[in-house]
Design an enzyme around this catalytic site. Structure first.
Site, PDB file in Angstrom:
ATOM      1  N   GLY A 154       0.586 -28.690 -42.054  1.00  0.00           N
ATOM      2  CA  GLY A 154       0.302 -30.058 -41.672  1.00  0.00           C
ATOM      3  C   GLY A 154      -1.056 -30.504 -42.176  1.00  0.00           C
ATOM      4  N   CYS A 155      -1.279 -31.813 -42.172  1.00  0.00           N
ATOM      5  CA  CYS A 155      -2.533 -32.345 -42.713  1.00  0.00           C
ATOM      6  C   CYS A 155      -3.740 -31.934 -41.870  1.00  0.00           C
ATOM      7  CB  CYS A 155      -2.449 -33.865 -42.845  1.00  0.00           C
ATOM      8  SG  CYS A 155      -1.967 -34.742 -41.334  1.00  0.00           S
ATOM      9  N   TYR A 156      -3.676 -32.127 -40.545  1.00  0.00           N
ATOM     10  CA  TYR A 156      -4.797 -31.734 -39.696  1.00  0.00           C
ATOM     11  C   TYR A 156      -5.035 -30.226 -39.744  1.00  0.00           C
ATOM     12  CZ  TYR A 156      -5.102 -36.373 -37.420  1.00  0.00           C
ATOM     13  OH  TYR A 156      -5.281 -37.705 -37.137  1.00  0.00           O
ATOM     14  N   ALA A 159      -6.911 -29.159 -43.131  1.00  0.00           N
ATOM     15  CA  ALA A 159      -8.350 -29.417 -43.150  1.00  0.00           C
ATOM     16  C   ALA A 159      -9.091 -28.480 -42.199  1.00  0.00           C
ATOM     17  CB  ALA A 159      -8.625 -30.872 -42.774  1.00  0.00           C
TER      18      ALA A 159
END
Length: 346
Positions: A154-156, A159
């Site tokens: 996932g994006c979160y 990062a």
């Protein structure tokens, strides 16, 4: 000879970004551009940057089975069924949803459903070795090369994990707090009251705390035993980009030099991750349209805490870019093919 790429869920932002990137990829031919409700609709009607006469295809397993790799950009319930069917047929799959990122128990906890394919739940040690979680920079690269199914992070979590994983051995367990902010494209293309321009313009809001679904993914894939993570996402009034600010208490005796050394050593040979000098901070705009990630860390000697900031494009390294990075690895293509760390700036 070009590799045949299939995209399912191509009418969403992640799918459209895949089409944009694939248009200039040196080794891919887009064979299938499938979208359930938009089948037959000209692509340019939804995405004016993708000019041409091509229309969205219907979702047909037979056509997808003829592809060298299929990227699923669908909700997790659709991906769970279709991804498993393609896996059983021997088709390489990269899935952008959460269908395969967790253990069976983790999926039930964070998504409230039954996982019908325990062998494809990559968070379980007993999962089929041909199904893997795909964050190459976290030691998953070789597993991805041999995989049939890759759960795209996932994006979160991307990062956050890139920022914190190299520091795992330097942190006190149970002290991690993540404050993350994403552009509105992370919420998808569907019309929602909370995403109207008049609502988001000039506004900043938190959501999903304290049980946002990505919390479980972050906790599962952080190395070591760092305990529970407090994670709060925010919606910011921009189309794309994601910034995660991560806080944790350092273990006794760990100083700023050790933190910087851990990050620079971990990413010295990584093409998509750039570690900035202490005192310089990542900018989301610097990464727009790219598959890059910028990191920086500062240590507060007064509190004994480290602050790590990590920026990506939520549609790039947070979704479509990373999917192509994984697809490149699966097919034996140069990992960086068709991708860049250079954002569109200003």
């Amino acid at each position: 000879m070009a590799h045949r790429l299939g995209i399912v869920g191509a009418s969403g932002y992640g799918g459209a970004e895949l089409l944009r990137l694939a248009a200039t990829h040196p080794a891919f031919e887009v064979a299938v551009v499938a979208a359930h409700s938009q089948a037959g609709t000209p692509i340019v009607d939804l995405f004016p940057n993708l000019a041409g006469t091509r229309v969205f295809d219907a979702i047909e397993v037979g056509a997808l089975a003829e592809c060298d790799v299929v990227v699923l950009a669908t909700p997790h319930d659709v991906a769970l069924e279709l991804g498993a069917e393609l896996f059983d047929a021997g088709v390489r799959v990269v899935d952008l949803s959460a269908a395969f990122r967790l253990s069976v128990d983790g999926f039930a906890t964070w998504y409230g459903g039954t996982h019908d394919r325990p062998d494809l739940a990559t968070g379980d040690a007993a999962a089929d070795p041909a199904a893997v979680y795909g964050l190459p920079e976290l030691g998953h690269r070789e597993a991805v090369r041999g995989a049939t199914l890759v759960a795209n992070p996932g994006c979160y979590p991307t990062a956050t994990l890139l920022g914190l994983a190299p520091l795992a051995g330097l942190l006190q367990p149970g002290t991690i707090v993540v404050d993350a902010k994403s552009g509105t494209s992370g919420a998808g293309r569907a019309a929602k009251d909370t995403l109207h321009f008049s609502h988001v313009h000039g506004d900043l809001s938190a959501y999903g705390a304290p049980g946002h679904r990505h919390t479980g993914e972050i906790e599962r894939w952080l190395p070591g035993d760092l305990g529970a993570v407090s994670f709060t996402p925010h919606l910011v009034p921009m189309a794309r980009g994601l910034l995660a600010t991560c806080y944790a208490t350092l273990a006794d005796g760990v100083d700023a030099a050790a933190v910087q050394d851990a990050l620079t050593t971990a990413y010295a040979d990584e093409p998509f991750v750039h570690v900035l000098a202490p005192g310089r901070f990542p900018h989301t705009k610097a990464l727009a349209g790219s598959n890059g990630c910028q990191l920086s860390a500062v240590v507060d000697g007064r509190t004994g805490r480290v602050t790590v900031t990590s920026a990506i494009d939520n549609l790039g390294k947070g979704a479509a870019g990373q999917a192509l990075q994984n697809a490149n690895l699966m097919l034996g293509i140069e990992e960086t093919a068709g991708l860049t760390t250079v954002g569109v700036y200003p």
